[in-house]
Scaffold this motif. Structure first.
Motif, PDB file in Angstrom:
ATOM      1  N   PHE A 272       3.557  11.488  -6.661  1.00 30.87           N
ATOM      2  CA  PHE A 272       2.855  11.329  -7.943  1.00 30.87           C
ATOM      3  C   PHE A 272       1.347  11.286  -7.740  1.00 30.87           C
ATOM      4  O   PHE A 272       0.592  11.829  -8.541  1.00 30.87           O
ATOM      5  CB  PHE A 272       3.318  10.053  -8.634  1.00 30.87           C
ATOM      6  CG  PHE A 272       4.561  10.221  -9.453  1.00 30.87           C
ATOM      7  CD1 PHE A 272       4.504  10.156 -10.839  1.00 30.87           C
ATOM      8  CD2 PHE A 272       5.779  10.440  -8.852  1.00 30.87           C
ATOM      9  CE1 PHE A 272       5.642  10.297 -11.605  1.00 30.87           C
ATOM     10  CE2 PHE A 272       6.935  10.585  -9.611  1.00 30.87           C
ATOM     11  CZ  PHE A 272       6.873  10.518 -10.984  1.00 30.87           C
ATOM     12  N   GLY A 273       0.905  10.596  -6.686  1.00 30.64           N
ATOM     13  CA  GLY A 273      -0.520  10.552  -6.365  1.00 30.64           C
ATOM     14  C   GLY A 273      -1.209   9.250  -6.687  1.00 30.64           C
ATOM     15  O   GLY A 273      -2.376   9.076  -6.336  1.00 30.64           O
ATOM     16  N   PHE A 274      -0.500   8.280  -7.329  1.00 33.68           N
ATOM     17  CA  PHE A 274      -1.207   7.055  -7.700  1.00 33.68           C
ATOM     18  C   PHE A 274      -1.390   6.103  -6.511  1.00 33.68           C
ATOM     19  O   PHE A 274      -2.063   5.091  -6.638  1.00 33.68           O
ATOM     20  CB  PHE A 274      -0.506   6.337  -8.858  1.00 33.68           C
ATOM     21  CG  PHE A 274       0.950   6.053  -8.647  1.00 33.68           C
ATOM     22  CD1 PHE A 274       1.357   4.962  -7.897  1.00 33.68           C
ATOM     23  CD2 PHE A 274       1.917   6.870  -9.215  1.00 33.68           C
ATOM     24  CE1 PHE A 274       2.697   4.692  -7.712  1.00 33.68           C
ATOM     25  CE2 PHE A 274       3.263   6.608  -9.032  1.00 33.68           C
ATOM     26  CZ  PHE A 274       3.656   5.519  -8.281  1.00 33.68           C
ATOM     27  N   SER A 275      -0.785   6.418  -5.354  1.00 32.03           N
ATOM     28  CA  SER A 275      -1.036   5.623  -4.151  1.00 32.03           C
ATOM     29  C   SER A 275      -2.137   6.212  -3.282  1.00 32.03           C
ATOM     30  O   SER A 275      -2.492   5.611  -2.265  1.00 32.03           O
ATOM     31  CB  SER A 275       0.245   5.496  -3.325  1.00 32.03           C
ATOM     32  OG  SER A 275       0.638   6.762  -2.812  1.00 32.03           O
ATOM     33  N   HIS A 276      -2.660   7.381  -3.654  1.00 31.85           N
ATOM     34  CA  HIS A 276      -3.790   7.967  -2.909  1.00 31.85           C
ATOM     35  C   HIS A 276      -4.988   7.013  -3.007  1.00 31.85           C
ATOM     36  O   HIS A 276      -5.274   6.488  -4.088  1.00 31.85           O
ATOM     37  CB  HIS A 276      -4.144   9.325  -3.500  1.00 31.85           C
ATOM     38  CG  HIS A 276      -5.102  10.121  -2.671  1.00 31.85           C
ATOM     39  ND1 HIS A 276      -6.449   9.836  -2.613  1.00 31.85           N
ATOM     40  CD2 HIS A 276      -4.907  11.180  -1.844  1.00 31.85           C
ATOM     41  CE1 HIS A 276      -7.050  10.694  -1.811  1.00 31.85           C
ATOM     42  NE2 HIS A 276      -6.124  11.515  -1.330  1.00 31.85           N
ATOM     43  N   PRO A 277      -5.687   6.730  -1.882  1.00 30.59           N
ATOM     44  CA  PRO A 277      -6.777   5.741  -1.920  1.00 30.59           C
ATOM     45  C   PRO A 277      -7.800   5.987  -3.023  1.00 30.59           C
ATOM     46  O   PRO A 277      -8.251   5.051  -3.684  1.00 30.59           O
ATOM     47  CB  PRO A 277      -7.403   5.854  -0.530  1.00 30.59           C
ATOM     48  CG  PRO A 277      -6.298   6.332   0.337  1.00 30.59           C
ATOM     49  CD  PRO A 277      -5.467   7.236  -0.507  1.00 30.59           C
ATOM     50  N   THR A 278      -8.179   7.246  -3.234  1.00 30.70           N
ATOM     51  CA  THR A 278      -9.175   7.543  -4.268  1.00 30.70           C
ATOM     52  C   THR A 278      -8.643   7.223  -5.659  1.00 30.70           C
ATOM     53  O   THR A 278      -9.330   6.591  -6.468  1.00 30.70           O
ATOM     54  CB  THR A 278      -9.587   9.021  -4.182  1.00 30.70           C
ATOM     55  OG1 THR A 278     -10.052   9.304  -2.851  1.00 30.70           O
ATOM     56  CG2 THR A 278     -10.691   9.339  -5.175  1.00 30.70           C
ATOM     57  N   ILE A 279      -7.412   7.644  -5.947  1.00 21.53           N
ATOM     58  CA  ILE A 279      -6.809   7.389  -7.261  1.00 21.53           C
ATOM     59  C   ILE A 279      -6.475   5.911  -7.415  1.00 21.53           C
ATOM     60  O   ILE A 279      -6.680   5.317  -8.483  1.00 21.53           O
ATOM     61  CB  ILE A 279      -5.555   8.260  -7.450  1.00 21.53           C
ATOM     62  CG1 ILE A 279      -5.906   9.750  -7.233  1.00 21.53           C
ATOM     63  CG2 ILE A 279      -4.968   8.057  -8.823  1.00 21.53           C
ATOM     64  CD1 ILE A 279      -6.988  10.280  -8.139  1.00 21.53           C
ATOM     65  N   HIS A 280      -5.989   5.304  -6.350  1.00 27.38           N
ATOM     66  CA  HIS A 280      -5.662   3.875  -6.392  1.00 27.38           C
ATOM     67  C   HIS A 280      -6.908   3.045  -6.680  1.00 27.38           C
ATOM     68  O   HIS A 280      -6.865   2.075  -7.446  1.00 27.38           O
ATOM     69  CB  HIS A 280      -5.045   3.464  -5.048  1.00 27.38           C
ATOM     70  CG  HIS A 280      -4.391   2.131  -5.084  1.00 27.38           C
ATOM     71  ND1 HIS A 280      -3.724   1.594  -4.010  1.00 27.38           N
ATOM     72  CD2 HIS A 280      -4.302   1.186  -6.065  1.00 27.38           C
ATOM     73  CE1 HIS A 280      -3.263   0.400  -4.327  1.00 27.38           C
ATOM     74  NE2 HIS A 280      -3.600   0.129  -5.563  1.00 27.38           N
ATOM     75  N   ASN A 281      -8.030   3.436  -6.084  1.00 21.50           N
ATOM     76  CA  ASN A 281      -9.289   2.733  -6.336  1.00 21.50           C
ATOM     77  C   ASN A 281      -9.720   2.871  -7.792  1.00 21.50           C
ATOM     78  O   ASN A 281     -10.176   1.898  -8.412  1.00 21.50           O
ATOM     79  CB  ASN A 281     -10.371   3.268  -5.404  1.00 21.50           C
ATOM     80  CG  ASN A 281     -11.684   2.542  -5.561  1.00 21.50           C
ATOM     81  OD1 ASN A 281     -11.713   1.344  -5.819  1.00 21.50           O
ATOM     82  ND2 ASN A 281     -12.783   3.250  -5.405  1.00 21.50           N
ATOM     83  N   LEU A 282      -9.555   4.067  -8.367  1.00 21.15           N
ATOM     84  CA  LEU A 282      -9.921   4.272  -9.767  1.00 21.15           C
ATOM     85  C   LEU A 282      -9.015   3.466 -10.701  1.00 21.15           C
ATOM     86  O   LEU A 282      -9.487   2.874 -11.681  1.00 21.15           O
ATOM     87  CB  LEU A 282      -9.835   5.761 -10.112  1.00 21.15           C
ATOM     88  CG  LEU A 282     -10.874   6.665  -9.444  1.00 21.15           C
ATOM     89  CD1 LEU A 282     -10.565   8.126  -9.725  1.00 21.15           C
ATOM     90  CD2 LEU A 282     -12.275   6.328  -9.907  1.00 21.15           C
ATOM     91  N   ILE A 283      -7.717   3.423 -10.394  1.00 14.33           N
ATOM     92  CA  ILE A 283      -6.792   2.643 -11.227  1.00 14.33           C
ATOM     93  C   ILE A 283      -7.118   1.154 -11.112  1.00 14.33           C
ATOM     94  O   ILE A 283      -7.094   0.414 -12.103  1.00 14.33           O
ATOM     95  CB  ILE A 283      -5.341   2.931 -10.815  1.00 14.33           C
ATOM     96  CG1 ILE A 283      -4.976   4.395 -11.113  1.00 14.33           C
ATOM     97  CG2 ILE A 283      -4.375   1.997 -11.544  1.00 14.33           C
ATOM     98  CD1 ILE A 283      -3.629   4.809 -10.572  1.00 14.33           C
ATOM     99  N   GLN A 284      -7.424   0.717  -9.888  1.00 12.17           N
ATOM    100  CA  GLN A 284      -7.767  -0.695  -9.684  1.00 12.17           C
ATOM    101  C   GLN A 284      -9.038  -1.080 -10.429  1.00 12.17           C
ATOM    102  O   GLN A 284      -9.204  -2.234 -10.846  1.00 12.17           O
ATOM    103  CB  GLN A 284      -7.931  -0.965  -8.183  1.00 12.17           C
ATOM    104  CG  GLN A 284      -8.205  -2.413  -7.843  1.00 12.17           C
ATOM    105  CD  GLN A 284      -8.269  -2.641  -6.355  1.00 12.17           C
ATOM    106  OE1 GLN A 284      -7.297  -3.010  -5.728  1.00 12.17           O
ATOM    107  NE2 GLN A 284      -9.427  -2.433  -5.764  1.00 12.17           N
TER     108      GLN A 284
END
Length: 301
Positions: A272-284
């Motif tokens: 899905f991609g939501f565990s990718h560091p860049t995406i995870h940082n944006l979600i956080q």
């Protein structure tokens, strides 16, 4: 000499015209003043936006330089530690080597000959310990460090969509649901409305590639995960977890091939991609994350 006298209505009309002209002139002055003020504000806003964009570019450059310098420092520190260990090993080596014409060894010489052996063992143990510690440190740093890639941002500092990270394309981050515990864990957050696409083997013909759209939808007490192939839009893969969805996809691919080629153990967050560091940082960094009671914040670099 004849005099012409006007009626009272004419005098009244001229008085009204004069007052209307005076009021119109006042409003016209106010309008011009406001127009000039708005124009100045527009120019000032444009200048501030340009300054913000320049500062964001400088911050990105400084961030990249900092990462490079940190890597260089870690590398040089490891090299220096290794050189110190080698120097200490050379200092502990015996300076004299026994010859065949040497007299029979006495108790003192025997004890002296035993000492270098013990020193050699100690240096070998030190080197082994250093290697083991360095491996442990590397493994710990690789587990703890999560490096964020630089992505394009707009004037306000928000990411520009779609976000392309290799084979992953994120179209929307969605919204964080903080009032329901099923929408986050200690490590991950499942924002409703998250949408990403990825190219992978087709369900009908795994040898051909197709685009899969991954979504996180509102499923009540827990999120609903969905994977849809562009070659089969009427048959979405739905599950209560991202791993379940991904496992279903891999199972269908194995059925299409007729052989168990792919391991069906799901890796949904990565797909899905939501565990990718860049995406995870944006979600956080999204609003509402602080209210997620079970989630533990992660430090990104």
């Amino acid at each position: 000499m004849d005099y012409i006298y006007g009626s009272s209505e004419d005098y009244h009309r001229t008085g009204v015209d004069k007052t209307s002209m005076i009021s119109n002139a006042k409003y016209e002055k106010k309008y011009k003043k406001l127009k000039r003020y708005v124009k100045n504000m527009v120019f000032e806003n444009a200048a501030i936006c340009d300054q913000v964009a320049q500062l964001q570019e400088k911050l990105l450059i400084v961030h990249e330089e900092r990462r490079y310098l940190l890597k260089k420092i870690y590398h040089l520190q490891a090299v220096a530690d290794m050189e110190n260990q080698l120097q200490s090993q050379q200092q502990t080596r015996p300076t004299s080597v026994g010859s065949t014409h040497a007299p029979a060894p006495s108790q003192d010489s025997a004890s002296a000959s035993k000492k270098p052996i013990s020193k050699r063992k100690s240096t070998a143990e030190v080197i082994d310990n250093f290697k083991a510690n360095s491996k442990i440190k590397k493994s710990v740093t690789t587990k703890m460090k999560k490096i964020v890639q630089s992505i394009p941002l707009d004037i306000t500092g928000r990411p520009v969509f779609p976000i392309v990270l290799g084979g992953l394309t994120v179209h929307s981050l969605g919204e964080v649901v903080s009032d329901r515990s099923g929408y986050h864990t200690e490590e991950l957050i499942y924002p409703v409305g998250f949408c990403s696409t990825r190219v992978y083997g087709s369900l009908k013909d795994p040898e051909r590639k197709c685009v899969y759209t991954c979504k996180i939808l509102d499923g009540g007490s827990s999120p609903r995960f969905e994977i849809v192939a562009d070659s089969d839009l009427d048959a979405p893969l739905v599950g209560h977890s991202a791993n379940q969805c991904h496992s279903l996809l891999l199972h269908h691919i194995n059925q299409g091939l007729g052989v168990e080629v792919v391991n069906t153990k799901g890796r949904g967050p990565e797909f899905f991609g939501f565990s990718h560091p860049t995406i995870h940082n944006l979600i956080q960094s999204s609003p509402g994350t602080r209210k997620c009671s079970n989630y533990k914040w992660i430090k990104f670099e």
